[in-house]
Each structure stands twice: as C-alpha cells, then as structure tokens.
Design a protein around this motif. Sequence first.
Motif, PDB file in Angstrom:
ATOM      1  N   THR A 220       0.851  -1.190   0.000  1.00 54.73           N
ATOM      2  CA  THR A 220       0.000   0.000   0.000  1.00 54.73           C
ATOM      3  C   THR A 220       0.883   1.234   0.000  1.00 54.73           C
ATOM      4  OG1 THR A 220      -1.937   1.034   1.019  1.00 54.73           O
ATOM      5  CG2 THR A 220      -0.222   0.267   2.517  1.00 54.73           C
ATOM      6  N   TYR A 278      -2.079   2.686  -5.234  1.00 47.58           N
ATOM      7  CA  TYR A 278      -2.441   2.029  -3.974  1.00 47.58           C
ATOM      8  C   TYR A 278      -2.570   2.974  -2.789  1.00 47.58           C
ATOM      9  CZ  TYR A 278      -1.593  -2.120  -6.696  1.00 47.58           C
ATOM     10  OH  TYR A 278      -1.662  -3.072  -7.669  1.00 47.58           O
ATOM     11  N   ARG A 281      -5.736   2.007  -0.948  1.00 40.04           N
ATOM     12  CA  ARG A 281      -6.012   0.656  -1.442  1.00 40.04           C
ATOM     13  C   ARG A 281      -4.891  -0.264  -0.961  1.00 40.04           C
ATOM     14  NH1 ARG A 281      -6.778   0.748  -7.728  1.00 40.04           N
ATOM     15  NH2 ARG A 281      -7.994  -1.145  -7.386  1.00 40.04           N
ATOM     16  N   LEU A 283      -3.047  -3.955  -1.773  1.00 42.13           N
ATOM     17  CA  LEU A 283      -2.850  -5.086  -2.677  1.00 42.13           C
ATOM     18  C   LEU A 283      -2.481  -6.310  -1.859  1.00 42.13           C
ATOM     19  CD1 LEU A 283      -2.493  -6.229  -5.584  1.00 42.13           C
ATOM     20  CD2 LEU A 283      -0.072  -5.606  -5.375  1.00 42.13           C
ATOM     21  N   THR A 294      -7.294  -6.608  -4.682  1.00 34.56           N
ATOM     22  CA  THR A 294      -7.144  -5.274  -4.107  1.00 34.56           C
ATOM     23  C   THR A 294      -8.381  -4.928  -3.298  1.00 34.56           C
ATOM     24  OG1 THR A 294      -5.828  -4.598  -6.027  1.00 34.56           O
ATOM     25  CG2 THR A 294      -6.696  -2.854  -4.630  1.00 34.56           C
TER      26      THR A 294
END
Length: 465
Positions: A220, A278, A281, A283, A294
């Motif tokens: 992230t 990211y 978000r 991953l 995600t």
Amino acid sequence: MAAPEDCSVLQAALVEREREIAKLKSQINNLKGRGSCDQLLDQGVPVFDEREVATLPRKTTLSRDQIGRYSRQLVLPELGVQGQLRLANTAVLVVGCGGLGSPLAQYVAAAGIGRLGLVDHDAVEVNNLHRQVLHSERRLGWSKARSAAHTVQQLNSDVDCIPYHLELCASNAVELIKQYNIVADCSDNVPTRYLVSDACVLAQVPLVSASALRMEGQLTVYCCKGGPCYRCINPEPPSPDTVTNCADGGVFGVVPGVMGSLQALEVLKIAAGMNSSYSERLLLFDGLSGRFRTVRIRGRQKHCIACGDSSLIPPLPDYESWCGTTANDKCRHLMLLNKEERIEVQEYKELLEKGNPHLLLDVRPAVEFEICSISSAIHLPLEHLQTGNHQAVEDLRELVLQEISKLPSNNASLPVFVICKQGNDSQKAVLLLREFLAAEAVTLMDIQGGLMAWAARVDLMFPQY
C-alpha cells in the motif's frame, strides 16, 4: 588417519570457529565507526556518515549514453523524456536492504533514479541469501547497507548511492527522510513501520510500504496526496505475541521478490509523475494460489494523532516500548513464564545424561520437527493444544499416566519439559498444558531458548534453521 571420534571433535571445533568468525565480522560491521574508511574504499564501497547530504543536482537533459541506456522505457508514452528526467531528479530512501529492499533497490537504480539512500543496521548472514538477492556468499559479515550499495553501483554507476549503516530511530528518522522525495519501507517489524510512517508525515514525503510472510504479501501507499498514514489504518500496535516475522514464520524467497518488485514499480510511478495505484487501497498477494486482489482501506482520519487535524506528534515516542517488541526482524523472545518455570539447555542436558525419568514435548509444527529434533522428543504441535484437539490431548494424558506409573514411590510428580525453536511457543504450550494436565501429577517446565540455544551451547553439530 584420525579416529572417527577425533574427526567428530575436530568438526565440532571447526563449526564453533566459523561461528566465532561470523560473530566477529558482525561486531566489526556494527561498530559506530564502521571500520577503517581506507578498508571500505579498497572494497569499492563509498563511505558516508549520517550528516546531511548535498542537494541533488538538477538535470534538464539526457546525455547520449543515458538515451541509449534507458531507450526501452523512454519510448513509453507514459514516461518519455520528461518522465525520465523526473526520475533522475528524484531521491529515494530504502529502509531495509533485505528481501523486499533487494529487488526494489535494483529496479529503482536500473530505471535511472537520481539518488538512492540505503538504510540497514544489520549484517549479511547465510540464511538471508535465499531471498535477499542484493548480497552474496562473499559478503557474509558485511553490513547490508554497504553490500547493497556495492551491488547497485555495479548495476548503474550513474546513481548517487548512499549507504547508511545505522539503526533508524526517533532521533534521526525525520532529518534523514527530509533529504529524500520518496521513502520505501522494506522493514520487517512493527516499531519501524510506525516510526517511518510518523517521520514521513512530518517530512511530508510519500511512503510506499510492503510486507511479505510465508507465501503471502501486501502493498500500500501512505502519506500521498492527502491519503492516510500507517496510524490511520492501525491506530494501536498489535499484541507482541500475535505478530509473526520471517524468522519465526518463514518466507518463500520469491514472495518478497514479487512484492519488492511491485513496490519498485509504485516508487517509480510516483517519481515519474504518474498517479499512485495504492493510496487508500491494499494489494494482497497469495503466492500459493497465484492470485492478487485489491481491497479499499479507509482514508486519512481527522483524529489521527500523526496526520490528523490536531496532530500530537512530534515528539516521536519510544516505538519499541510502545509496541512491546524490538525494532528488528530477528526471532522475538517472549517472557510469558517466571524464571522458576524455565530451565537452561545445559541443565536439561545434565538431566538427560543422568537418565532421570521425564517427558520431552516438542511443540513445533510438523514441517520443523521433520528438519531436526532431539531423539527423545515426543512431537505435540502447539496448534493441537491451541485448537483443543481432543485426541491429541487424550493421547498425551494417557502417556503421562503411563510414565507416572513407572516413577519410584518417592517421586512426587513427573517432570514434563517443553521445547520449540526459540523458546516462545514452548512457553505458550506450558500455559495451555497447565489446564489440560491440571489433574495429573506433573511439573511443567519450559526449556529456555529452545533448539537454537541447544545448537549454540550443547550440540554444535545440531542444525540451525
């Protein structure tokens, strides 16, 4: 020709000498002065201290050689000449030159980043090499920062590479990070993650963070264009006994390679002026199934004590005390039992040699028990105790009763010793066994330091892993 027993003695002595040499090399590299500058220069590694570095000279054009070197990425519409110049004018700090930092440092340098700072206070060990591909067998005992710089400079001598052989802490983190445009957190412990995030908030520098454990990884971006910091997502640190690192839980070497490469991609995108993929978000990578996914994470929290509307930081706290664990990736040493409930490996060896009646329970996972074990040990995985495996508990109780029946009438109870790799899981097992064997005449003891202490102090030929 030497007798077999003589060979065994000589082999044991050789192993001990090799360990002493490796330890001395590590001590030399960890000295504050970091050895003689002349010696380091002879090895082709530049020497830098923690003072403020000069401003990165701004580049406005690419040379003929640079156009040739970076030609395959220069033709990308997303990058082009202006993107390449942005890379050349960007300084990136890599915190941790291990499994994540290895691919990240190499790819960022290969792409033509202007300056690359490499922070690590540890030394290269042989158990690093299956995943930390910046280093080599010939550099065992070197500081990881120096070893990493050596590899990077052989890859791209145009990069201004600065190794920092130091432990990042509250007193130096902010001033160091202020000298860089992007930070990549490649550490493997909770205190350092909080420290780096807090320092990036204060320095107003984006942070690309990744982690890898066993067969899984995460990635992230924090502190980027109004996005959250690490504290926004994790306002309180986890309990130390719930945190597992690579030394305890293991890691498949290619997994940090995958995550470090993705981390490098994100660093380069931010440096080149592309949007971060990211921020807000997360991953998630599952190496066993080969799947990525995600998920959304919450954004910046206005009440966050680091980046919120009314920040309470600085001053930076004592992160190790706050998190209840050390700021390194070594095996943790928990203290769940009293001193009277633990026994040293040398004491257990004496008891074993005397043939005193007892039981030895090895509570490591099956895969570790298969690697090595003490011949008299009975395998009882901690997981069976934690999940309340009825059959496993009943089998143990029956075995205990059998052994108690063999004791002389003057013996009050049966000694039951518990061992694991480092002496952490064995303490947890003792606490659980107190409940399961509460009605039986047993004395439960943990073997302090576990099998790694046994290998270091009792049986020098015993495998270490």
